[in-house]
Design a protein around this motif. Sequence first.
Motif, short mmCIF file in Angstrom:
data_model
loop_
_atom_site.label_atom_id
_atom_site.label_comp_id
_atom_site.label_asym_id
_atom_site.label_seq_id
_atom_site.Cartn_x
_atom_site.Cartn_y
_atom_site.Cartn_z
N GLY A 23 96.78 39.47 27.39
CA GLY A 23 97.98 40.15 27.88
C GLY A 23 97.73 40.93 29.15
O GLY A 23 96.84 41.78 29.20
N GLY A 47 99.88 43.06 30.61
CA GLY A 47 100.75 44.21 30.78
C GLY A 47 99.87 45.38 31.22
O GLY A 47 98.67 45.21 31.47
N MET A 73 98.62 47.79 29.56
CA MET A 73 97.50 48.12 28.66
C MET A 73 96.33 47.17 28.87
O MET A 73 95.18 47.60 29.01
N GLY A 74 96.63 45.87 28.89
CA GLY A 74 95.57 44.90 29.13
C GLY A 74 94.91 45.16 30.47
O GLY A 74 93.67 45.10 30.60
N LEU A 102 93.81 36.96 29.96
CA LEU A 102 94.66 35.77 29.78
C LEU A 102 96.09 36.23 29.56
O LEU A 102 96.37 37.05 28.68
N ALA A 125 107.07 44.35 28.40
CA ALA A 125 107.61 45.72 28.41
C ALA A 125 107.30 46.43 29.73
O ALA A 125 108.14 47.18 30.26
N SER A 138 109.84 48.74 32.21
CA SER A 138 109.67 50.15 31.83
C SER A 138 110.37 51.12 32.78
O SER A 138 110.43 50.89 33.99
N LEU A 197 108.74 56.82 33.03
CA LEU A 197 108.64 58.28 32.95
C LEU A 197 107.19 58.71 32.72
O LEU A 197 106.48 58.11 31.91
N ALA A 222 98.78 42.17 23.41
CA ALA A 222 99.86 41.19 23.59
C ALA A 222 101.25 41.78 23.40
O ALA A 222 102.22 41.05 23.23
N GLY A 223 101.37 43.09 23.44
CA GLY A 223 102.69 43.74 23.38
C GLY A 223 103.44 43.35 22.13
O GLY A 223 102.92 43.44 21.01
N PHE A 253 103.99 40.60 20.95
CA PHE A 253 103.36 39.45 20.29
C PHE A 253 102.04 39.81 19.61
O PHE A 253 101.34 38.93 19.12
N VAL A 294 118.82 49.61 29.89
CA VAL A 294 118.65 50.60 30.96
C VAL A 294 119.76 50.38 31.99
O VAL A 294 120.07 49.24 32.32
N GLY A 343 114.72 45.59 28.23
CA GLY A 343 113.30 45.36 28.04
C GLY A 343 112.98 45.43 26.56
O GLY A 343 113.80 45.90 25.75
N ARG A 344 111.77 44.97 26.20
CA ARG A 344 111.41 44.95 24.77
C ARG A 344 109.95 45.36 24.62
O ARG A 344 109.09 44.93 25.38
N GLY A 368 107.79 51.92 23.07
CA GLY A 368 108.69 52.40 24.11
C GLY A 368 108.21 53.61 24.87
O GLY A 368 108.98 54.20 25.64
N THR A 369 106.96 54.01 24.68
CA THR A 369 106.48 55.20 25.41
C THR A 369 105.06 55.04 25.94
O THR A 369 104.41 56.03 26.26
C1 FAD Z 1 113.02 49.25 28.83
C2 FAD Z 1 111.74 50.02 28.62
C3 FAD Z 1 111.62 51.31 29.11
C4 FAD Z 1 110.42 52.01 28.93
N1 FAD Z 1 110.28 53.25 29.49
C5 FAD Z 1 109.09 53.89 29.41
C6 FAD Z 1 108.92 55.11 30.08
O1 FAD Z 1 109.83 55.64 30.71
N2 FAD Z 1 107.70 55.71 30.02
C7 FAD Z 1 106.67 55.16 29.29
O2 FAD Z 1 105.60 55.77 29.24
N3 FAD Z 1 106.84 54.00 28.63
C8 FAD Z 1 108.00 53.35 28.69
N4 FAD Z 1 108.17 52.16 28.07
C9 FAD Z 1 107.08 51.64 27.25
C10 FAD Z 1 106.02 50.98 28.07
O3 FAD Z 1 106.57 50.28 29.16
C11 FAD Z 1 105.22 50.03 27.17
O4 FAD Z 1 104.76 50.76 26.04
C12 FAD Z 1 104.03 49.43 27.88
O5 FAD Z 1 104.45 48.82 29.09
C13 FAD Z 1 103.36 48.42 26.96
O6 FAD Z 1 102.40 47.72 27.70
P1 FAD Z 1 101.62 46.53 27.02
O7 FAD Z 1 100.64 46.07 28.02
O8 FAD Z 1 101.16 46.96 25.68
O9 FAD Z 1 102.74 45.41 26.70
P2 FAD Z 1 103.46 44.34 27.65
O10 FAD Z 1 103.78 44.89 28.98
O11 FAD Z 1 104.58 43.79 26.85
O12 FAD Z 1 102.33 43.23 27.87
C14 FAD Z 1 101.95 42.32 26.87
C15 FAD Z 1 101.61 41.02 27.57
O13 FAD Z 1 100.99 40.13 26.64
C16 FAD Z 1 101.38 38.82 26.99
N5 FAD Z 1 101.12 37.94 25.84
C17 FAD Z 1 101.76 37.94 24.65
N6 FAD Z 1 101.25 36.97 23.86
C18 FAD Z 1 100.26 36.36 24.55
C19 FAD Z 1 99.38 35.27 24.26
N7 FAD Z 1 99.40 34.61 23.09
N8 FAD Z 1 98.49 34.89 25.23
C20 FAD Z 1 98.44 35.53 26.43
N9 FAD Z 1 99.29 36.56 26.76
C21 FAD Z 1 100.17 36.97 25.82
C22 FAD Z 1 102.86 38.99 27.34
O14 FAD Z 1 103.35 37.89 28.12
C23 FAD Z 1 102.85 40.31 28.09
O15 FAD Z 1 102.75 40.15 29.49
C24 FAD Z 1 109.35 51.43 28.22
C25 FAD Z 1 109.47 50.13 27.72
C26 FAD Z 1 110.65 49.43 27.91
C27 FAD Z 1 110.75 48.02 27.38
#
Ligand code: FAD
Length: 387
Positions: A11, A13, A15-16, A33, A42, A46, A49, A201-202, A204, A225, A307-308, A335-336
């Motif tokens: 992932g 995103g 975090m990754g 990957l 997500a 985002s 904030l 993987a957020g 997933f 939003v 967003g999700r 979501g945070t």
């Molecule tokens: C509308 C919205 C508003 C938000 N506002 C805020 C805010 O104001 N302040 C704040 O601090 N946080 C906010 N958040 C929360 C924050 O954005 C998320 O918690 C954070 O971005 C999560 O990051 P992530 O890397 O875990 O997930 P993601 O960004 O979802 O990344 C996960 C990645 O994994 C990939 N993936 C999934 N399965 C596989 C697989 N099998 N193989 C390879 N890749 C895969 C996906 O394609 C994706 O790119 C908000 C979120 C949303 C949706």
Amino acid sequence: MNPSYDAIVIGAGVMGASIAYNLSQRGLRVLILERQSIAVGATGASSGLVRMHYDVEVDSALAWESFHFFKNWRERIGGECGFTRTGFLQIVSPDKNEQLRGNVTMQQRLGILTELVTATEVKKIAPMFKTDDFELAAYEPESGYADPTSATNSFITTAKACGSVLIQDCEVIEIRVNRGKVIGVDSSRGAFDAPIVVNCAGTFADRIGRMVDVEIPLDTWSHDVAFVKRPSKVGMHPTVIDDVLSMYFRTEGELTLIGLEDYNRMGEPLESDLGRVDPEFVMRAIDRICERVDGMEAGSLHSTHVGRDGLTPDQRAIIDQAGPDGFYVACGFSGTGFKLSPAVGVCMSELILDGSAKFVNISSLNLNRFARGELIQGEHSYGHIWK
Ligand SMILES: Cc1cc2nc3c(=O)[nH]c(=O)nc-3n(C[C@H](O)[C@H](O)[C@H](O)COP(=O)(O)OP(=O)(O)OC[C@H]3O[C@@H](n4cnc5c(N)ncnc54)[C@H](O)[C@@H]3O)c2cc1C
């Protein structure tokens, strides 16, 4: 022979990206990957904030340690994160004044720049705000917002400069394990070897967990939003979480971004189209921003998006080792998570390489808490963030 790396991060995103960056700083060659493209999940939706006010200490601590990165991004990470200081207000309804006091005290103990302010003082900070429906707020003068996509890109750019590799359009479909130890992954672009696999993987992440028989209790949280064009007479305003009106809002140039804490859609199917925002959401968002900010009635709707994110039962993250040796989980940011991401990356790299995180004590964010029924709750709880 499969291509071999020190660690694989699933992932791209924020975090990754942050975890890959931190592992690469510790000398590991990391393969990231991503099934689609950078920040497509997500992170790309985002609201960005950046504030420290939480009712759970570990969240405030992660946000505070992360804040130092946001403020000095170019020196610490390289590239840009778009941090914009606006000041931040946490407004609460009068029945939560005691919790607010308790949380501000907890945050001040952590060293966070925050203070209690009265409604009259809020009026001085933000003269355009209507302040007759609350008594107290917390004020963080240094907080604001940042750009999650830029932050993700810069983590990955620096990780790549240290020898790490990103492959986009590459879905992980299996995790290979031998004698209880992770040895690599199978993906839509072939097999890769590594003794460490990090599940970022957020939404997933549960599906990835099941590949190694790790159950992750994750729901989806879909969040609308809106951006409203602000009448020029309103001027720039602070970033706000408004418990009275179940809303948050911030500036984005001449626009105001609005999200709501209620009416979020939980449990939509993983693969379902994010589609359009709920039309009722737009009406609610506009009504509420007009209730809080004088002069906004003359504004106009600019745009909307959805967003999700992955949501856990207590709406707090999971950062842990789980299942076979070498398998790690950082998900459920509910979501945070964006504002926590720099510190999460440091903590995960410590967990992987040193056996435990020292930067911030993240032990409460373990996965087993759900099976034990020990859900996280703040000492001065406001209840669930999202309704
Ligand atoms: C509308 C919205 C508003 C938000 N506002 C805020 C805010 O104001 N302040 C704040 O601090 N946080 C906010 N958040 C929360 C924050 O954005 C998320 O918690 C954070 O971005 C999560 O990051 P992530 O890397 O875990 O997930 P993601 O960004 O979802 O990344 C996960 C990645 O994994 C990939 N993936 C999934 N399965 C596989 C697989 N099998 N193989 C390879 N890749 C895969 C996906 O394609 C994706 O790119 C908000 C979120 C949303 C949706």
